[in-house]
Design an enzyme around this catalytic site. Structure first.
Site, PDB file in Angstrom:
ATOM      1  N   ALA A  69      47.212  -8.640  38.996  1.00  0.00           N
ATOM      2  CA  ALA A  69      48.032  -9.810  38.693  1.00  0.00           C
ATOM      3  C   ALA A  69      47.169 -11.060  38.709  1.00  0.00           C
ATOM      4  O   ALA A  69      46.103 -11.102  39.332  1.00  0.00           O
ATOM      5  CB  ALA A  69      49.158  -9.938  39.716  1.00  0.00           C
ATOM      6  N   ASP A  70      47.663 -12.072  38.025  1.00  0.00           N
ATOM      7  CA  ASP A  70      47.027 -13.376  38.050  1.00  0.00           C
ATOM      8  C   ASP A  70      48.119 -14.427  37.863  1.00  0.00           C
ATOM      9  O   ASP A  70      49.046 -14.223  37.082  1.00  0.00           O
ATOM     10  CB  ASP A  70      45.973 -13.512  36.956  1.00  0.00           C
ATOM     11  CG  ASP A  70      45.050 -14.682  37.235  1.00  0.00           C
ATOM     12  OD1 ASP A  70      44.083 -14.495  37.999  1.00  0.00           O
ATOM     13  OD2 ASP A  70      45.306 -15.793  36.728  1.00  0.00           O
ATOM     14  N   THR A  71      48.007 -15.514  38.605  1.00  0.00           N
ATOM     15  CA  THR A  71      48.989 -16.591  38.530  1.00  0.00           C
ATOM     16  C   THR A  71      48.290 -17.882  38.142  1.00  0.00           C
ATOM     17  O   THR A  71      47.238 -18.210  38.700  1.00  0.00           O
ATOM     18  CB  THR A  71      49.718 -16.772  39.877  1.00  0.00           C
ATOM     19  OG1 THR A  71      50.382 -15.549  40.207  1.00  0.00           O
ATOM     20  CG2 THR A  71      50.728 -17.897  39.827  1.00  0.00           C
ATOM     21  N   GLY A 106      50.911 -13.081  35.294  1.00  0.00           N
ATOM     22  CA  GLY A 106      50.716 -11.893  34.472  1.00  0.00           C
ATOM     23  C   GLY A 106      50.513 -10.710  35.390  1.00  0.00           C
ATOM     24  O   GLY A 106      49.789 -10.806  36.389  1.00  0.00           O
TER      25      GLY A 106
END
Length: 189
Positions: A69-71, A106
């Site tokens: 994940a990436d924010t 994501g």
């Protein structure tokens, strides 16, 4: 299913653990660069897939799912990443205070045979905050590991967030309701 979370984020680890799946944790060394001209709304999804591609699918067990994940925080089309200094954190918060922005996370799920990904967006409305309040937050909470230089679950979220439209946990760093739904779909295939 057993989950393999590729994240150092204590917030993501805690949120994922609360879903009740068996979890292992790994670190991936990935150069997080994005192609020139990529829309800010696509960055988090791109980076989550980039992280997943760094782990060979054949190393996953049949019952394992890699979760990456990436924010990112986006204000007026510009990505605000993690601040590198006190002044950069203060400048980010000055930009956000009294304004609205989006938080995109994501998430990529990968098995030996399949990969699926999604992007979750939450709109966040910040109250105006004075310089003393911003300095107090940065000096007390040291938000240097947080996109946009803030954590909604901390003091600034309690006093400075007027409203959100979308998933609260997305702003924390992992849209768990959507993730749970996607994991259920994946388990049926």
């Amino acid at each position: 299913m057993r989950l393999l979370l590729a994240s150092q984020s204590p917030r993501r680890r805690q949120l994922l653990a609360e879903l009740g799946y068996p979890i292992e944790y790994i670190s991936l060394d990935v150069e997080e660069t994005t192609p020139a001209g990529m829309a800010a709304s696509e960055v988090a999804g791109y980076l989550s897939r980039l992280k997943a591609s760094a782990y060979p699918a054949e190393q996953l067990a049949e019952d394992q799912v890699l979760v990456t994940a990436d924010t990112v925080v986006v204000h007026q089309g510009h990505v605000l990443g993690k601040p590198h200094s006190r002044e950069e954190a203060l400048q980010m918060l000055r930009t956000l205070a009294g304004n609205s922005h989006e938080v995109y996370t994501g998430v990529c799920l990968r098995t030996r045979a399949r990969e699926t990904s999604f992007i979750e967006c939450t709109h966040v409305h910040f109250a105006p905050l004075c310089e003393e309040e911003l300095a107090y937050y940065v000096d007390t909470y040291r938000p240097f590991d947080k996109a946009g230089a803030y954590g909604i679950q901390e003091w600034i979220g309690m006093v400075g967030i007027r409203a959100i439209e979308g998933c609260y946990y997305n702003v924390v760093g992992l849209p768990v309701a959507r993730l749970y739904s996607e994991l259920k779909k994946l388990s049926k295939t």
